[in-house]
Structures are given as structure tokens and as C-alpha cells.
Write a protein that holds these residues in place. Structure first.
Motif, PDB file in Angstrom:
ATOM      1  N   GLY A 137       8.093   5.902   5.692  1.00 13.90           N
ATOM      2  CA  GLY A 137       9.698   7.263   6.152  1.00 13.90           C
ATOM      3  C   GLY A 137       9.375   8.527   6.442  1.00 13.90           C
ATOM      4  O   GLY A 137       8.429   8.815   6.229  1.00 13.90           O
ATOM      5  N   PRO A 138      10.768   9.340   6.232  1.00 12.30           N
ATOM      6  CA  PRO A 138      10.538  10.137   6.701  1.00 12.30           C
ATOM      7  C   PRO A 138       9.943  11.677   5.120  1.00 12.30           C
ATOM      8  O   PRO A 138      11.242  12.712   5.236  1.00 12.30           O
ATOM      9  N   TYR A 139       8.857  11.278   4.358  1.00 10.27           N
ATOM     10  CA  TYR A 139       8.616  11.788   3.520  1.00 10.27           C
ATOM     11  C   TYR A 139       8.000  12.953   3.313  1.00 10.27           C
ATOM     12  O   TYR A 139       7.956  13.518   2.286  1.00 10.27           O
ATOM     13  N   ALA A 140       6.898  13.754   4.169  1.00  9.26           N
ATOM     14  CA  ALA A 140       6.105  14.398   4.609  1.00  9.26           C
ATOM     15  C   ALA A 140       7.183  15.638   5.126  1.00  9.26           C
ATOM     16  O   ALA A 140       8.006  15.459   5.513  1.00  9.26           O
ATOM     17  N   ARG A 141       6.531  16.834   5.002  1.00 10.37           N
ATOM     18  CA  ARG A 141       7.272  18.792   5.357  1.00 10.37           C
ATOM     19  C   ARG A 141       8.222  18.258   6.242  1.00 10.37           C
ATOM     20  O   ARG A 141       7.706  16.965   7.984  1.00 10.37           O
ATOM     21  N   GLY A 142       9.622  18.702   7.256  1.00  8.75           N
ATOM     22  CA  GLY A 142       9.668  18.676   7.818  1.00  8.75           C
ATOM     23  C   GLY A 142      10.642  16.785   7.984  1.00  8.75           C
ATOM     24  O   GLY A 142      10.178  17.032   9.419  1.00  8.75           O
ATOM     25  N   GLU A 143      10.773  16.602   7.258  1.00 13.60           N
ATOM     26  CA  GLU A 143      10.828  14.990   7.689  1.00 13.60           C
ATOM     27  C   GLU A 143      10.343  14.094   8.976  1.00 13.60           C
ATOM     28  O   GLU A 143      10.356  13.312   9.122  1.00 13.60           O
ATOM     29  N   ALA A 144       8.862  14.646   8.016  1.00 12.28           N
ATOM     30  CA  ALA A 144       8.121  13.525   9.012  1.00 12.28           C
ATOM     31  C   ALA A 144       7.439  12.533   8.431  1.00 12.28           C
ATOM     32  O   ALA A 144       7.553  12.112   6.930  1.00 12.28           O
TER      33      ALA A 144
END
Ligand code: MN
Length: 351
Positions: A137-144
Motif C-alpha cells: 500500500g501507499p504507506y512510505a513517504r509521499g505515498e510511495a
């Protein structure tokens, strides 16, 4: 310390090797297992795991290993290790199945061939469930886009089908489920594996490097997991006390372990000279809930862990582990270039 980059088999192209050099790597680690590349999309099934291996009965040949080494060297890179035995070559070692002794003999032959070609190390994971039960899912910085674990019972309790180990399928015809396997059974199997193969590795000049169980939970999909704490890693090393019995030290997995002190672990194992190579990754949180992050945004101070390795005289290879994908035309490459750039600067900063 040297920087490297890990490649899956289908990524081993001259262009990708040039990419590794451009990003500052001097070594590579090559996965020789085919993973998803072998999976025919028309027959994609949820129960085959990461893919299907068709290498049953065909060990890696000397020519094949030499070819990968030459490919790396032609690009100015050292082949520091091959990572992971093919599930088709050792499923009954993991399962204590009827072909266990034959497959131990096959692994011994593989170790001798790897040594004969001049590859110094084989990384492996002694696990039945492998890397599974992770979500994306998009859970690293900046929705990575990144992997995360939240101990969802739908995934952690999903039975392992027969014909599958290490989250990969070696027999599509097998029916039924694997059932329960205890931690004690797995330790017994690992101890016999090490007793049989570390002497072969010593003779062949090859280091066997064990990766911790990722995610580091004691039971996953009905099967016991061995390397879920730093004490477990220490136990593996004392089982057969040889420099050829070493660790593929995954900083990310160690950081995921509840209650672990990653700096103490890195210090202990590198001071003992038992780190073959390092997977560098950062995470936020520990089991039962964590997300994989960019090297500079997780709970671990990567500069501090690199300083410990340097102070302990570690002179092996560091590779980025999986990294969040970045939003662009080449999400994997951008993530790796970011990680290698960060690592290059960190090593420079250490002086
Ligand atoms: Mn790893």
C-alpha cells in the motif's frame, strides 16, 4: 565495506548491471530462482505463491553459474553471492520428506559448483512459509508503494498447499495442505542441514549465509519459524561454530522483531565476524504491525548501524533490501538508486 545491488534472475541484463555501476555498486547478489518470471499469467492462481519453479531434477550447472559471474564481471561488478536455493532443489530438506538425503547431496553438489566457479557465498532462508502475509500500500513517504504487515489472520492463518515451500510452487499436481509443523521440528531439520553442509561449504570455500524469517513471527500459515529474534540468530551460529556458517544480516527484518535492539545485534554479529553480507532496509514499527520505509525515514538510524559495522571491521557487501517504489516510469530502479545514493553518502560521511 562495498556497495552492491541484488537482482532477481529475470533482471540480470547488461542494462541493469550498468545501472548498478552507475548507482555506485561494485558488487551484485544474484537470485537464481525464477520467481514470478516463470508464472504463466494465464494460469495465475492465488495458491501458487510467488511463482512456480520448473528446475526439478536440474541443478544449477557450472556453466550457468560461470555465465552469471562473467555477466557481472563484464560490467565491472563482482558477483558477491547467489541468494536462495531453488525450492525444487531442497523442498524435502525443509519438509523432512522422503527425498531429503538425495536433496542434501544435491545441495552439497551445488555448493561445490558455486565454489568451483569462485562465488564466495550462498544466501538462504530456512523457512516453509517464506516471505508471505505481507500487503502492499501507499504507506512510505509521499505515498510511495511499500510492503506492510498487520498480522491479518486471513493471510497469517492461510494454510500452505502441498507442493509449495518458501512461498513458491514446485509441484502443481500435489493436493491437500501441508498442515502443522512445529518450531522444534524446524530446528531439528536446520541442525541436520548445517551439520551436513557446513563441512562441504568449508571445503568448497563458500559461506552459507542465513536470512532471518521475514516477517519474524513464530508461527505463520501453520508452520513454526526459526529466526525471529537475535537470540535465534545466535543459536544458529553456535549450532555449527564455523566462519562458513554465517548470517545474511537483514537489518530490516531485525528491526521488525519485537523488542530487538538492531544496533546491539549488528554489533554482536559483526564483532564476531559472522556477517556474510548485509541487507539494508528501514521499517517503522515492529511485529505485529510495521511498514517498510525509505532508508532515512524508518525507526533505525542507518548511519549509526553503518558506523558499528565499520568500527567492527566489516569489509563485506551491503545491498539495499526491497525498497518502496517511487512514482515514475521506473519505480524499482528509482527506489534502488535513492537507496544506493543514500548509502554512498553515508559511507562517505563515516570517512
Ligand atoms: Mn532481507
Amino acid at each position: 565495506m562495498r556497495l552492491g545491488l541484488g537482482f532477481y534472475r529475470q533482471q540480470l541484463t547488461p542494462e541493469n548491471l550498468r545501472f548498478a555501476r552507475q548507482a555506485g555498486a561494485s558488487s551484485i547478489v544474484a537470485h537464481l530462482v525464477d520467481y514470478a518470471a516463470t508464472l504463466n499469467p494465464a494460469m495465475r492462481r492465488s495458491d501458487v505463491g510467488m511463482g512456480v519453479t520448473h528446475r526439478g531434477g536440474r541443478l544449477w550447472t557450472v556453466d550457468e553459474l560461470a555465465e552469471v559471474k562473467a555477466l557481472a564481471e563484464d560490467a565491472g561488478l563482482e558477483l558477491a553471492a547467489v541468494e536462495n536455493f531453488d525450492p525444487a532443489h531442497w523442498h524435502d530438506v525443509l519438509l523432512d520428506g522422503p527425498r531429503r538425503d538425495d536433496q542434501i547431496a544435491d545441495l552439497a553438489e551445488t555448493i561445490r559448483r558455486v565454489g568451483a566457479v569462485g562465488i564466495p557465498c550462498i544466501g538462504y532462508c530456512f523457512t516453509l512459509a517464506g516471505v508471505s502475509a505481507l500487503k502492499r500500500g501507499p504507506y512510505a513517504r509521499g505515498e510511495a508503494e511499500t510492503y506492510f504487515f498487520d498480522a491479518d489472520p486471513e493471510l497469517t492463518e492461510q494454510p500452505i498447499p502441498r507442493g509449495q515451500v518458501w512461498n513458491m510452487t514446485y509441484d502443481l499436481e500435489a493436493e491437500g495442505e501441508l498442515g502443522e509443523v512445529t518450531v522444534e521440528q524446524m530446528w531439528d531439520r536446520l541442525e541436520r542441514f548445517l551439520a551436513d553442509l557446513v563441512p562441504v561449504a568449508e571445503e568448497a570455500g563458500v559461506t552459507l549465509a542465513a536470512h532471518p524469517d521475514d516477517p519474524p513471527v513464530r508461527r505463520l500459515r501453520g508452520t513454526g519459524r526459526l529466526l525471529c529474534s537475535t537470540d535465534d540468530l545466535a543459536r544458529l551460529l553456535t549450532t555449527v561454530d564455523s566462519p562458513r556458517n554465517a548470517l545474511e544480516l537483514c537489518q530490516g527484518t531485525i528491526a521488525e522483531m519485537a523488542g530487538s535492539d538492531p544496533y546491539e545485534a549488528i554489533d554482536r554479529f559483526s564483532a564476531a565476524g559472522r556477517v556474510a553480507y548485509v541487507h539494508l532496509r528501514n521499517v517503522r514499527g515492529t511485529v505485529p504491525a510495521y511498514t517498510e520505509r525509505f532508508l532515512d525515514e524508518g525507526d533505525v538510524d542507518v548511519l549509526r548501524s553503518l558506523r558499528i559495522l565499520r568500527d567492527n571491521g566489516f569489509d563485506g557487501v551491503l545491498i539495499p533490501d526491497h525498497t518502496p517504489h517511487m512514482s515514475c516510469a521506473a519505480p524499482w530502479h528509482a527506489g534502488m538508486a535513492f537507496a544506493l545514493g543514500y548509502m554512498t553518502a553515508a559511507l562517505r560521511a563515516l570517512g
